[in-house]
Design an enzyme around this catalytic site. Structure first.
Site, PDB file in Angstrom:
ATOM      1  N   LYS A  38       0.852  -1.205   0.000  1.00  0.00           N
ATOM      2  CA  LYS A  38       0.000   0.000   0.000  1.00  0.00           C
ATOM      3  C   LYS A  38       0.885   1.250   0.000  1.00  0.00           C
ATOM      4  O   LYS A  38       0.677   2.174  -0.773  1.00  0.00           O
ATOM      5  CB  LYS A  38      -0.877   0.021   1.245  1.00  0.00           C
ATOM      6  CG  LYS A  38      -1.482   1.386   1.570  1.00  0.00           C
ATOM      7  CD  LYS A  38      -2.310   1.390   2.817  1.00  0.00           C
ATOM      8  CE  LYS A  38      -1.571   1.720   4.062  1.00  0.00           C
ATOM      9  NZ  LYS A  38      -1.347   3.141   4.348  1.00  0.00           N
ATOM     10  N   ASN A  39       1.937   1.238   0.842  1.00  0.00           N
ATOM     11  CA  ASN A  39       2.739   2.449   1.037  1.00  0.00           C
ATOM     12  C   ASN A  39       3.744   2.694  -0.076  1.00  0.00           C
ATOM     13  O   ASN A  39       4.496   3.663  -0.030  1.00  0.00           O
ATOM     14  CB  ASN A  39       3.433   2.413   2.402  1.00  0.00           C
ATOM     15  CG  ASN A  39       2.430   2.563   3.517  1.00  0.00           C
ATOM     16  OD1 ASN A  39       1.261   2.897   3.251  1.00  0.00           O
ATOM     17  ND2 ASN A  39       2.830   2.291   4.740  1.00  0.00           N
ATOM     18  N   ARG A  45      -5.172   9.975   4.861  1.00  0.00           N
ATOM     19  CA  ARG A  45      -4.197  10.831   5.562  1.00  0.00           C
ATOM     20  C   ARG A  45      -2.994  11.093   4.675  1.00  0.00           C
ATOM     21  O   ARG A  45      -2.319  12.071   4.806  1.00  0.00           O
ATOM     22  CB  ARG A  45      -3.775  10.143   6.865  1.00  0.00           C
ATOM     23  CG  ARG A  45      -4.960   9.814   7.709  1.00  0.00           C
ATOM     24  CD  ARG A  45      -4.734   9.838   9.162  1.00  0.00           C
ATOM     25  NE  ARG A  45      -5.863   9.244   9.855  1.00  0.00           N
ATOM     26  CZ  ARG A  45      -7.075   9.785   9.882  1.00  0.00           C
ATOM     27  NH1 ARG A  45      -7.316  10.884   9.227  1.00  0.00           N
ATOM     28  NH2 ARG A  45      -8.053   9.192  10.529  1.00  0.00           N
ATOM     29  N   CYS A  53      -5.399  12.824  13.992  1.00  0.00           N
ATOM     30  CA  CYS A  53      -5.971  12.177  15.190  1.00  0.00           C
ATOM     31  C   CYS A  53      -5.858  10.666  15.194  1.00  0.00           C
ATOM     32  O   CYS A  53      -5.785  10.063  16.225  1.00  0.00           O
ATOM     33  CB  CYS A  53      -7.422  12.601  15.439  1.00  0.00           C
ATOM     34  SG  CYS A  53      -8.647  11.485  14.778  1.00  0.00           S
ATOM     35  N   ARG A  94      -1.155  14.971  12.243  1.00  0.00           N
ATOM     36  CA  ARG A  94      -0.335  14.638  11.060  1.00  0.00           C
ATOM     37  C   ARG A  94       0.125  15.953  10.446  1.00  0.00           C
ATOM     38  O   ARG A  94      -0.405  16.414   9.454  1.00  0.00           O
ATOM     39  CB  ARG A  94      -1.134  13.801  10.058  1.00  0.00           C
ATOM     40  CG  ARG A  94      -1.625  12.484  10.589  1.00  0.00           C
ATOM     41  CD  ARG A  94      -0.554  11.508  11.010  1.00  0.00           C
ATOM     42  NE  ARG A  94       0.171  10.865   9.957  1.00  0.00           N
ATOM     43  CZ  ARG A  94      -0.184   9.707   9.388  1.00  0.00           C
ATOM     44  NH1 ARG A  94      -1.304   9.140   9.754  1.00  0.00           N
ATOM     45  NH2 ARG A  94       0.516   9.155   8.450  1.00  0.00           N
ATOM     46  N   PRO A  95       1.115  16.633  11.066  1.00  0.00           N
ATOM     47  CA  PRO A  95       1.540  17.937  10.550  1.00  0.00           C
ATOM     48  C   PRO A  95       2.160  17.809   9.160  1.00  0.00           C
ATOM     49  O   PRO A  95       2.615  16.724   8.781  1.00  0.00           O
ATOM     50  CB  PRO A  95       2.586  18.396  11.560  1.00  0.00           C
ATOM     51  CG  PRO A  95       3.054  17.161  12.233  1.00  0.00           C
ATOM     52  CD  PRO A  95       1.898  16.208  12.216  1.00  0.00           C
ATOM     53  N   ILE A  96       2.155  18.905   8.407  1.00  0.00           N
ATOM     54  CA  ILE A  96       2.784  18.877   7.076  1.00  0.00           C
ATOM     55  C   ILE A  96       3.831  19.978   6.962  1.00  0.00           C
ATOM     56  O   ILE A  96       4.254  20.330   5.856  1.00  0.00           O
ATOM     57  CB  ILE A  96       1.713  19.012   5.954  1.00  0.00           C
ATOM     58  CG1 ILE A  96       0.979  20.347   6.048  1.00  0.00           C
ATOM     59  CG2 ILE A  96       0.747  17.840   5.981  1.00  0.00           C
ATOM     60  CD1 ILE A  96       0.118  20.640   4.822  1.00  0.00           C
ATOM     61  N   LEU A 145       7.006  20.039   7.469  1.00  0.00           N
ATOM     62  CA  LEU A 145       8.253  19.665   6.783  1.00  0.00           C
ATOM     63  C   LEU A 145       8.042  19.533   5.280  1.00  0.00           C
ATOM     64  O   LEU A 145       8.944  19.833   4.483  1.00  0.00           O
ATOM     65  CB  LEU A 145       8.799  18.354   7.364  1.00  0.00           C
ATOM     66  CG  LEU A 145       9.085  18.362   8.875  1.00  0.00           C
ATOM     67  CD1 LEU A 145       9.634  17.019   9.331  1.00  0.00           C
ATOM     68  CD2 LEU A 145      10.031  19.493   9.255  1.00  0.00           C
ATOM     69  N   ASP A 167       4.996   0.746  12.064  1.00  0.00           N
ATOM     70  CA  ASP A 167       3.788   0.067  11.582  1.00  0.00           C
ATOM     71  C   ASP A 167       3.689  -1.354  12.105  1.00  0.00           C
ATOM     72  O   ASP A 167       2.632  -1.968  12.003  1.00  0.00           O
ATOM     73  CB  ASP A 167       3.762   0.049  10.048  1.00  0.00           C
ATOM     74  CG  ASP A 167       3.598   1.450   9.483  1.00  0.00           C
ATOM     75  OD1 ASP A 167       3.775   1.618   8.252  1.00  0.00           O
ATOM     76  OD2 ASP A 167       3.319   2.374  10.258  1.00  0.00           O
ATOM     77  N   ILE A 199       7.930   7.217  16.877  1.00  0.00           N
ATOM     78  CA  ILE A 199       7.591   7.913  15.629  1.00  0.00           C
ATOM     79  C   ILE A 199       6.297   8.706  15.745  1.00  0.00           C
ATOM     80  O   ILE A 199       6.245   9.884  15.374  1.00  0.00           O
ATOM     81  CB  ILE A 199       7.494   6.912  14.446  1.00  0.00           C
ATOM     82  CG1 ILE A 199       8.734   6.034  14.355  1.00  0.00           C
ATOM     83  CG2 ILE A 199       7.206   7.659  13.145  1.00  0.00           C
ATOM     84  CD1 ILE A 199      10.013   6.736  13.959  1.00  0.00           C
ATOM     85  N   ARG A 237      -8.583  -0.197   4.514  1.00  0.00           N
ATOM     86  CA  ARG A 237      -7.658   0.798   3.947  1.00  0.00           C
ATOM     87  C   ARG A 237      -6.338   0.139   3.550  1.00  0.00           C
ATOM     88  O   ARG A 237      -5.650   0.611   2.661  1.00  0.00           O
ATOM     89  CB  ARG A 237      -7.364   1.909   4.966  1.00  0.00           C
ATOM     90  CG  ARG A 237      -8.504   2.872   5.220  1.00  0.00           C
ATOM     91  CD  ARG A 237      -8.005   4.032   6.073  1.00  0.00           C
ATOM     92  NE  ARG A 237      -6.755   4.544   5.556  1.00  0.00           N
ATOM     93  CZ  ARG A 237      -5.694   4.808   6.332  1.00  0.00           C
ATOM     94  NH1 ARG A 237      -5.755   4.615   7.638  1.00  0.00           N
ATOM     95  NH2 ARG A 237      -4.579   5.275   5.801  1.00  0.00           N
TER      96      ARG A 237
END
Ligand code: EPZ
Length: 435
Positions: free
Chosen positions: A24-25, A94, A118, A123-125, A127, A307, A329, A399
């Site tokens: 998926k990633n 996300r 949440c 999940r800041p952006i 960077l 994960d 993390i 997901r």
């Protein structure tokens, strides 16, 4: 509408062989990267997941024609005027932020909103935006939207304060269309980064050092779509290995990439599993007792992956002795621990540390997935638990896991997906408590 639930009947040793899905990633950034390519991009071994279909929706809103046929996605960029990601799409997934780099690379402008947070904490952006600014992008925020514009992208020297996977991916995708060379240091080294760089190079890019902490991207070359096979999903593989470790027995996984999973396989051996590797196959044999592991710390690759933290916690619940997990993390990635406690686990959480004291057996219960990997962890625990477990919150599982129930049944874990009456699963949970 009554919610679908997984009914998992656990407590028996597993036997079976499964094929592991594509990652998926990796599939998600590869789909975003198709925005950079002329002509058709064909991705194979793409897992059939709700996040993949959400990415298709975003691509189509950006002027692409993306079609899914089984595990193959075909993407053709038809128009190059659209550069806005609607709020509902940003929130649906996300990781929608990974479209920022390719939209800016191809359009030199992008309008988006904050991705949802949440689940694992905020999940800041910041960077992502800092890296784009370094490449010449002007960024203005207003009314909840983020407006990014640039006359052109310019190659830059960018040092990441933390080796962010998503930021590394966005810099690779923006850098291929920047003027000059971009040198990214303290880059993330996850195998999914290497998969993305291999895809972009196959399309005509010139990226060196992917998979190490220093990546160099030479910009300015036109990319043409190609056919590319998505790498195996190392976290899905670990999910099923942990079900085998928790329940005991012997299982075989094929279509895996064992070299991407060294830290995971090492931890499973420390926990008392026998692991064998042959080509793309991983064998797990757990017939003896599980052993506790005094300390596991999640780290960027090649360290133990965040994960897999929930997944190994499901195994350690019935390992003799006390184990400690530190999550370095994400801020809020222990939500599954409370649900494991409903199955009889003895876990104490304090901040980013969880202490697990092994118990002889878990028992079935009604539990709820709070996030993707936490849901898989509860299912793995249910495989080893005495009695029946009812797992709700399946939208999280959908997901990231393709054909989850079928895969569990192939391993010998009796699993049904359906809408069971509330009475039935409340009754069985009450019963489970008595044993
Ligand atoms: C990717 O998320 C994965 N998702 C995650 O997998 C994985 O847990 C994570 O990498 C770490 O390996 C995909 O690839 C789609 P990060 P990403 O940027 O890129 C902070 C799963 O279960 N940060 O490496 O979002 C961030 O808050 C998912 O499959 C900032 O502070 O992760 C986190 O604490 C979950 N500012 C840390 O960095 C930023 O601008 C690492 O996040 C960006 C990130």
């Amino acid at each position: 509408m009554t919610e679908e639930i997984l009914k998992i009947s656990g407590g028996r040793p597993l036997h079976g062989e499964i094929s592991v899905q594509g990652a998926k990633n990796s599939a998600l950034p590869l789909m975003a990267a198709a925005l950079l390519c002329e002509g058709e991009t064909v991705l194979t071994n793409v897992p059939q997941l709700s996040d993949v279909y959400a990415a298709c929706r975003i691509l189509n809103r950006l002027g692409c024609r993306s079609t899914a046929e089984g595990n193959t996605i075909r993407i053709v960029r038809e128009s190059a005027e659209l550069y806005e990601i609607p709020d509902e799409d940003m929130r649906a997934m996300r990781s929608s932020i990974m479209f920022l780099g390719p939209i800016l690379g191809s359009m030199k402008r992008c309008t988006l909103t904050m991705p949802g947070g949440c689940e694992l904490g905020p999940r800041p952006i910041n960077l992502h935006l800092d890296a784009m600014r370094a490449m010449g992008v002007r960024i203005r925020e207003g009314a909840g939207r983020i407006f990014c514009t640039a006359e052109k992208l310019t190659g830059a020297k960018i040092h990441l304060p933390i080796p962010s996977v998503g930021v590394t991916e966005n810099v690779l995708m923006a850098g291929v269309y920047a003027e000059g060379e971009t040198v990214l240091t303290n880059a993330a080294c996850e195998p999914e980064i290497t998969d993305l760089a291999n895809f972009l190079n196959q399309c005509g890019a010139e990226i060196r050092g992917a998979g190490t902490h220093t990546v160099v991207i030479r910009g300015g070359r036109k990319l043409r779509g190609t056919e590319y096979r998505v790498m195996p999903d190392r976290i899905a593989a670990m999910s099923y290995l942990c079900a085998g470790a928790a329940a005991g027995g012997e299982i075989c996984l094929k279509d895996t990439a064992p070299d991407d999973m060294k830290s995971c396989l090492d931890v499973l051996e420390q926990a008392g599993c026998r692991i064998g590797v042959c080509g793309d196959r991983i064998f797990l044999d757990r017939t003896g007792p599980l052993r506790s592991i005094s300390y596991i710390r999640t780290m960027p690759y090649p360290g133990f992956p965040t994960d897999a933290q929930a997944l190994i916690s499901a195994v350690l619940c019935t390992a003799s002795g006390t184990s400690m997990l530190e999550e370095t993390i994400f801020e809020n990635r222990f939500k599954h621990m409370g649900e494991l406690a409903r199955m009889g686990a003895d876990i104490r959480v304090s901040g980013r540390t969880a202490v697990i004291t092994g118990v002889p057996k878990l028992h079935g219960a009604s539990v709820t997935a709070m996030d993707l990997r936490g849901g898989a962890a509860l299912a793995a625990a249910a495989a080893g638990a005495e009695g029946i477990t009812y797992l709700s919150g399946l939208h999280h599982l959908d997901r990231g896991y393709e054909h989850f129930a079928e895969t569990f049944n192939s391993l010998g874990i009796l699993t049904e997906r359906g809408t069971f009456s509330a009475l039935e699963h409340t009754f069985s949970a009450a019963n489970a408590k008595k044993c």
